[in-house]
Motif scaffolding. Sequence first.
Motif, PDB file in Angstrom:
ATOM      1  N   HIS A  80      33.340  58.119  31.038  1.00 53.74           N
ATOM      2  CA  HIS A  80      32.186  57.289  31.412  1.00 53.74           C
ATOM      3  C   HIS A  80      32.653  56.186  32.370  1.00 53.74           C
ATOM      4  N   PRO A  81      32.837  56.532  33.633  1.00 51.25           N
ATOM      5  CA  PRO A  81      33.436  55.604  34.601  1.00 51.25           C
ATOM      6  C   PRO A  81      32.635  54.341  34.892  1.00 51.25           C
ATOM      7  N   SER A  82      31.345  54.336  34.576  1.00 49.89           N
ATOM      8  CA  SER A  82      30.539  53.140  34.844  1.00 49.89           C
ATOM      9  C   SER A  82      30.666  52.100  33.729  1.00 49.89           C
ATOM     10  N   VAL A  83      31.394  52.442  32.660  1.00 47.78           N
ATOM     11  CA  VAL A  83      31.614  51.521  31.550  1.00 47.78           C
ATOM     12  C   VAL A  83      32.975  50.839  31.732  1.00 47.78           C
ATOM     13  N   GLN A  84      32.970  49.514  31.759  1.00 53.88           N
ATOM     14  CA  GLN A  84      34.201  48.747  31.907  1.00 53.88           C
ATOM     15  C   GLN A  84      34.327  47.737  30.774  1.00 53.88           C
ATOM     16  N   LEU A  85      35.554  47.429  30.412  1.00 55.97           N
ATOM     17  CA  LEU A  85      35.817  46.457  29.357  1.00 55.97           C
ATOM     18  C   LEU A  85      36.172  45.108  29.962  1.00 55.97           C
ATOM     19  N   ARG A  86      35.759  44.040  29.260  1.00 57.86           N
ATOM     20  CA  ARG A  86      36.070  42.680  29.728  1.00 57.86           C
ATOM     21  C   ARG A  86      36.409  41.808  28.531  1.00 57.86           C
ATOM     22  N   ASP A  87      37.594  41.193  28.562  1.00 63.45           N
ATOM     23  CA  ASP A  87      37.965  40.237  27.518  1.00 63.45           C
ATOM     24  C   ASP A  87      37.001  39.056  27.525  1.00 63.45           C
ATOM     25  N   TRP A  88      36.692  38.547  26.329  1.00 66.21           N
ATOM     26  CA  TRP A  88      35.938  37.298  26.236  1.00 66.21           C
ATOM     27  C   TRP A  88      36.377  36.585  24.961  1.00 66.21           C
ATOM     28  N   ASP A  89      35.939  35.339  24.804  1.00 64.45           N
ATOM     29  CA  ASP A  89      36.412  34.556  23.661  1.00 64.45           C
ATOM     30  C   ASP A  89      35.523  34.689  22.431  1.00 64.45           C
ATOM     31  N   GLY A  90      34.393  35.335  22.555  1.00 62.79           N
ATOM     32  CA  GLY A  90      33.534  35.572  21.397  1.00 62.79           C
ATOM     33  C   GLY A  90      32.976  34.319  20.750  1.00 62.79           C
ATOM     34  N   ASP A  92      34.675  31.773  19.700  1.00 63.76           N
ATOM     35  CA  ASP A  92      35.672  31.105  18.857  1.00 63.76           C
ATOM     36  C   ASP A  92      37.011  31.090  19.576  1.00 63.76           C
ATOM     37  N   MET A  93      37.402  29.935  20.082  1.00 63.17           N
ATOM     38  CA  MET A  93      38.641  29.816  20.832  1.00 63.17           C
ATOM     39  C   MET A  93      39.868  30.128  19.975  1.00 63.17           C
ATOM     40  N   LEU A  94      39.734  30.055  18.648  1.00 57.79           N
ATOM     41  CA  LEU A  94      40.865  30.330  17.766  1.00 57.79           C
ATOM     42  C   LEU A  94      41.072  31.829  17.568  1.00 57.79           C
ATOM     43  N   ASP A  95      40.104  32.631  17.994  1.00 52.39           N
ATOM     44  CA  ASP A  95      40.162  34.066  17.750  1.00 52.39           C
ATOM     45  C   ASP A  95      40.531  34.857  19.001  1.00 52.39           C
ATOM     46  N   ILE A  96      40.930  34.176  20.061  1.00 52.61           N
ATOM     47  CA  ILE A  96      41.241  34.850  21.313  1.00 52.61           C
ATOM     48  C   ILE A  96      42.518  35.672  21.165  1.00 52.61           C
ATOM     49  N   VAL A  97      42.437  36.944  21.507  1.00 52.35           N
ATOM     50  CA  VAL A  97      43.623  37.780  21.493  1.00 52.35           C
ATOM     51  C   VAL A  97      43.833  38.477  22.830  1.00 52.35           C
ATOM     52  N   GLY A  98      42.768  38.618  23.637  1.00 53.86           N
ATOM     53  CA  GLY A  98      42.893  39.194  24.963  1.00 53.86           C
ATOM     54  C   GLY A  98      43.585  38.211  25.893  1.00 53.86           C
ATOM     55  N   CYS A  99      44.265  38.730  26.899  1.00 55.65           N
ATOM     56  CA  CYS A  99      45.048  37.866  27.775  1.00 55.65           C
ATOM     57  C   CYS A  99      44.261  37.386  28.983  1.00 55.65           C
ATOM     58  N   ASP A 100      43.050  37.888  29.187  1.00 58.52           N
ATOM     59  CA  ASP A 100      42.338  37.580  30.424  1.00 58.52           C
ATOM     60  C   ASP A 100      40.874  37.265  30.136  1.00 58.52           C
ATOM     61  N   PHE A 101      40.622  36.313  29.236  1.00 66.23           N
ATOM     62  CA  PHE A 101      39.246  36.015  28.851  1.00 66.23           C
ATOM     63  C   PHE A 101      38.559  35.013  29.763  1.00 66.23           C
ATOM     64  N   LEU A 102      39.318  34.231  30.508  1.00 65.74           N
ATOM     65  CA  LEU A 102      38.733  33.189  31.343  1.00 65.74           C
ATOM     66  C   LEU A 102      37.853  33.784  32.440  1.00 65.74           C
ATOM     67  N   GLY A 103      36.702  33.184  32.649  1.00 65.26           N
ATOM     68  CA  GLY A 103      35.807  33.606  33.729  1.00 65.26           C
ATOM     69  C   GLY A 103      34.906  34.774  33.411  1.00 65.26           C
ATOM     70  N   TRP A 104      34.847  35.173  32.131  1.00 65.80           N
ATOM     71  CA  TRP A 104      34.002  36.323  31.788  1.00 65.80           C
ATOM     72  C   TRP A 104      32.538  36.065  32.095  1.00 65.80           C
ATOM     73  N   GLN A 105      32.124  34.818  32.006  1.00 71.48           N
ATOM     74  CA  GLN A 105      30.719  34.493  32.267  1.00 71.48           C
ATOM     75  C   GLN A 105      30.330  34.832  33.702  1.00 71.48           C
ATOM     76  N   ASP A 106      31.159  34.392  34.656  1.00 73.90           N
ATOM     77  CA  ASP A 106      30.861  34.649  36.065  1.00 73.90           C
ATOM     78  C   ASP A 106      31.042  36.119  36.418  1.00 73.90           C
ATOM     79  N   ASP A 107      31.990  36.787  35.756  1.00 70.84           N
ATOM     80  CA  ASP A 107      32.238  38.196  36.045  1.00 70.84           C
ATOM     81  C   ASP A 107      31.135  39.109  35.523  1.00 70.84           C
ATOM     82  N   THR A 108      30.503  38.711  34.438  1.00 74.97           N
ATOM     83  CA  THR A 108      29.553  39.617  33.791  1.00 74.97           C
ATOM     84  C   THR A 108      28.132  39.054  33.706  1.00 74.97           C
TER      85      THR A 108
END
Length: 204
Positions: A80-90, A92-108
Amino acid sequence: MRHSSIFAILLACALRTVRVLSLNIVIAGGTGKVGNLLGSMLDEKNHKTSVLCRNAFLASAPARVSGDFGWLGEGYLRKHPSVQLRDWDGGDMLDIVGCDFLGWQDDTLKKADVVVNLVGGYTNQRTMACERIVRESLRVNPSAKHILLSLDDVDLVTTLKKDRAKECEEMLTANCSDSICFRRESGDVKGACANIMKVIDETC
């Protein structure tokens, strides 16, 4: 000249149709069963889908690494090539595990036509995630349509979970004018996706 004009008109109509039918969809909590099916249905209709997840690396791994995090898999994303994943902080800043969550708002969110919230768990984390989505949507894209999916009260069982589900629904409808909340039975994945797709189809 006449043929050229007709061709130009037909081309313009075709491009206009593509723009109308192809939407930008954002799914929070989209690595579960509902998100898995919904993403494939959106891909079939050529919608561009961004799935917000806590760890895109783990969610896209060839095999599931941990049951603590959502997973779609490398094969699913390739199919499903039109589906992409994006890290976000959910939320809760204490629960961040992805390395690239910054800027998810503007990206998505900034370019989203429809935002679908499938975040489960019904803990305080879900409430924070809902608040985060609403707040950031109002900041960068207040015109986006919002869809929130929750379990039926029968499946939620406890009063605390029922209250949290209701709190998220009230938060969304109070702040986002173009929003709709659905409830589903625990095992009704297909029915839930059908309801969401109906709203998205009507948005096209």
